[in-house]
Scaffold this motif. Structure first.
Motif, PDB file in Angstrom:
ATOM      1  N   ALA A 129       0.971  -0.951   0.228  1.00 33.11           N
ATOM      2  CA  ALA A 129      -0.407  -0.132   0.461  1.00 33.11           C
ATOM      3  C   ALA A 129       0.653   1.571   0.059  1.00 33.11           C
ATOM      4  O   ALA A 129       0.466   2.499   0.179  1.00 33.11           O
ATOM      5  CB  ALA A 129      -0.830  -0.277   0.844  1.00 33.11           C
ATOM      6  N   GLU A 169      -4.164  14.312   1.649  1.00 35.66           N
ATOM      7  CA  GLU A 169      -5.039  12.812   0.872  1.00 35.66           C
ATOM      8  C   GLU A 169      -4.004  11.735   0.912  1.00 35.66           C
ATOM      9  O   GLU A 169      -4.501  10.362   0.869  1.00 35.66           O
ATOM     10  CB  GLU A 169      -3.948  13.466  -0.275  1.00 35.66           C
ATOM     11  N   GLU A 170      -2.781  12.060   1.838  1.00 39.15           N
ATOM     12  CA  GLU A 170      -2.050  10.503   2.534  1.00 39.15           C
ATOM     13  C   GLU A 170      -2.382  10.173   4.382  1.00 39.15           C
ATOM     14  O   GLU A 170      -2.258   9.294   4.308  1.00 39.15           O
ATOM     15  CB  GLU A 170      -0.895  10.940   2.288  1.00 39.15           C
ATOM     16  N   VAL A 181       6.060   9.905  -0.515  1.00 38.42           N
ATOM     17  CA  VAL A 181       5.149   8.940  -1.058  1.00 38.42           C
ATOM     18  C   VAL A 181       6.003   7.242  -2.111  1.00 38.42           C
ATOM     19  O   VAL A 181       6.885   8.174  -2.477  1.00 38.42           O
ATOM     20  CB  VAL A 181       3.924   8.584  -1.793  1.00 38.42           C
ATOM     21  N   GLY A 183       5.729   4.189  -3.551  1.00 40.33           N
ATOM     22  CA  GLY A 183       5.105   3.433  -3.259  1.00 40.33           C
ATOM     23  C   GLY A 183       4.843   2.495  -3.280  1.00 40.33           C
ATOM     24  O   GLY A 183       4.416   1.417  -3.377  1.00 40.33           O
ATOM     25  N   SER A 279      -5.817   7.227   7.703  1.00 41.24           N
ATOM     26  CA  SER A 279      -4.313   6.479   6.702  1.00 41.24           C
ATOM     27  C   SER A 279      -5.343   6.795   5.736  1.00 41.24           C
ATOM     28  O   SER A 279      -5.583   5.128   5.054  1.00 41.24           O
ATOM     29  CB  SER A 279      -3.795   4.818   7.512  1.00 41.24           C
ATOM     30  N   PRO A 280      -6.296   7.306   4.749  1.00 46.52           N
ATOM     31  CA  PRO A 280      -7.131   6.780   3.921  1.00 46.52           C
ATOM     32  C   PRO A 280      -6.605   6.073   3.098  1.00 46.52           C
ATOM     33  O   PRO A 280      -7.097   5.005   1.864  1.00 46.52           O
ATOM     34  CB  PRO A 280      -6.960   9.132   2.762  1.00 46.52           C
ATOM     35  N   ARG A 281      -4.874   5.890   2.832  1.00 50.77           N
ATOM     36  CA  ARG A 281      -4.776   4.387   1.974  1.00 50.77           C
ATOM     37  C   ARG A 281      -4.331   3.364   1.780  1.00 50.77           C
ATOM     38  O   ARG A 281      -3.534   2.663   1.407  1.00 50.77           O
ATOM     39  CB  ARG A 281      -4.446   5.479   0.818  1.00 50.77           C
ATOM     40  N   ASN A 282      -4.459   3.677   3.590  1.00 47.75           N
ATOM     41  CA  ASN A 282      -3.522   2.104   4.386  1.00 47.75           C
ATOM     42  C   ASN A 282      -2.075   2.516   4.044  1.00 47.75           C
ATOM     43  O   ASN A 282      -1.610   1.376   3.844  1.00 47.75           O
ATOM     44  CB  ASN A 282      -4.580   1.459   3.855  1.00 47.75           C
ATOM     45  N   ARG A 283      -1.104   3.390   3.822  1.00 46.48           N
ATOM     46  CA  ARG A 283      -0.386   3.533   3.580  1.00 46.48           C
ATOM     47  C   ARG A 283       0.622   3.117   4.978  1.00 46.48           C
ATOM     48  O   ARG A 283      -0.267   3.063   6.466  1.00 46.48           O
ATOM     49  CB  ARG A 283       0.174   5.262   3.687  1.00 46.48           C
ATOM     50  N   ARG A 301      -7.090  -3.050  10.238  1.00 48.68           N
ATOM     51  CA  ARG A 301      -7.023  -1.873   9.608  1.00 48.68           C
ATOM     52  C   ARG A 301      -8.427  -0.934  11.250  1.00 48.68           C
ATOM     53  O   ARG A 301      -9.260   0.069  11.123  1.00 48.68           O
ATOM     54  CB  ARG A 301      -7.871  -1.811   8.709  1.00 48.68           C
TER      55      ARG A 301
END
Length: 435
Positions: A129, A169-170, A181, A183, A279-283, A301
């Protein structure tokens, strides 16, 4: 324990042990001979054993405690894909040319464990992620531009800058001054990954001796004698894979690694909306502070797993839990009032040049010094050491270097760590205040 931050069922042990608790394996006879003896049954030791076994080379793994009792089931489970390689707190930063071979091999390390997990169907919550590195101050963000270019060029990192206005956003926080970020990064359940490796070793007949420390290692002709409380083993080669738990049995290696306590807490279960907002993107996350923090959501999560250098040195994780809780709420004010269910610690091994190392010292093989990137790096160094013994190496690993620096004033006693902690906190304050 009476602090309001602890739940009524708080446990001073790793959250990961709820899924897999290290325990002794059935006792085996200590063999009189083995082609290779591996000291340490962590990620490095088991990956070395699996590769030797695949090559048909007889080996035995010795562990002073229950296999997995150390950092392999205590870490944060973050796999950064090389972003931390060459990151230096004390030594001079590596140039792009100097860091290139390390980053390339760190990228291979990431690919190795990703392939291993997929090939062997290890159920450990592997999630690719990505990773967000928060800039502690503007100058740190400005310095990330070159880092992005270098990571993408040599480590295939799929990295890009995130300006402050897009940070939300992150990450659900305004704590940083933008960030980066990566990836090609992932997170997993470290204890279940370890269990998967252990199960593979057991299935393939690798000899693992629990609660069997190596008490003395001496050269004997072209090989070695490894003494244990349960007998002596005549070995052709020995691999030291003890990392942050390297002890007096190998004093020359002990003085080349600095064990640093890393501390982690796990929150109680969060509401789905609150967890997703963090963590909107599960980073997975870390930052550029010298007093480092790192964190991510649990595999389901439902919790935040939050770690860092709460103290420099070694102390009770219950004592450091309130410090980490404060660090956590500094970044996420929305978590004020959230309680902790688990707090624990484990040793990270730093080297004096802040680079992981494998190689031979006085003919003794070693894989040591993850410098905080142990999941992939220790797995990779163990694997590469085994391939080296098997004669299957086509090119020299970047981390396999003839020099492994020490210091005449360091013999393994880490009395100086609190002073380094004070220095790091001062530098962090100055960076934030003046940058």
């Amino acid at each position: 324990m009476n602090s309001p931050i602890f739940t009524s069922d708080f446990k001073a042990r790793p959250f990961w042990w709820e899924a897999f608790t290290p325990q002794s394996l059935p006792e085996i006879p200590v063999p009189k001979e083995a082609r290779v003896v591996i000291v340490g049954a962590g990620y490095a030791g088991l990956n070395a054993a699996l590769e030797l076994n695949r090559e048909g080379i007889d080996c035995v793994v010795l562990d002073a405690s229950e296999p997995g009792f150390g950092a392999s089931t205590r870490n944060g489970g973050m796999v950064s894909g090389g972003v931390n390689v060459g990151k230096r707190y004390m030594a001079k930063a590596l140039t792009e040319e100097e860091s290139a071979p390390y980053l390339s091999d760190a990228a291979d390390a990431f690919g190795m464990i990703e392939d291993l997990i997929a090939r062997e169907k290890i159920d450990c919550g592997w999630t690719r992620a990505g990773y967000f590195l928060g800039a502690w101050c503007k100058s740190h963000f400005d310095g990330m531009a070159k880092k992005v270019s270098t990571l993408n060029k040599y480590a295939k990192s799929d990295a890009y800058l995130v300006p402050p206005e897009k940070q939300r956003e992150e990450i659900g926080s305004d704590y940083y001054r933008g960030g980066m970020v990566v990836g090609r990064a992932a997170h997993l359940h470290p204890a279940l990954f370890y269990k998967g490796l252990l199960d593979l070793c057991v299935k393939r007949g690798v000899a693992i001796a629990s609660k069997t420390p190596a008490t003395k290692i001496t050269q004997s002709g072209a090989g070695w004698q490894v003494q244990t409380p349960r007998g002596t083993i005549q070995a052709g080669d020995v691999i030291i894979a003890t990392n942050g738990y390297t002890g007096d049995v190998t004093p020359d290696l002990k003085r080349r690694v600095v064990p640093v306590g890393s501390y982690i807490i796990a929150t109680e279960e969060l509401s789905p909306d609150l967890a997703a907002s963090l963590s909107p993107r599960n980073r997975s996350f870390a930052d550029t502070r010298r007093v480092l923090t790192y964190y991510r959501l649990s595999p389901d999560r439902k919790r935040l797993i939050f770690g860092g250098r709460a103290k420099f040195g070694h102390t009770d994780p219950v004592e450091t839990a309130p410090i980490l809780h404060q660090f956590m709420t500094d970044r996420f004010p929305q978590l004020k009032g959230t309680k902790i269910t688990h707090a624990w610690t484990g040793n990270v091994a730093f080297t004096l040049d802040e680079i992981p190392h494998m190689g031979k010292f006085n003919n003794l093989h070693y894989a040591l010094g993850c410098n905080g990137s142990g999941v992939a790096m220790m797995s990779y160094l163990g694997h590469q050491t085994a391939r080296k013994i098997a004669g299957k190496v086509n090119s020299v690993c970047a981390f396999d270097r003839p020099e492994f620096p020490d210091h005449p004033l360091y013999t393994g006693n880490t009395w100086f760590l609190p002073w380094i902690g004070r220095y790091f906190r001062t530098r962090d304050w100055m960076d934030r205040r003046f940058n």
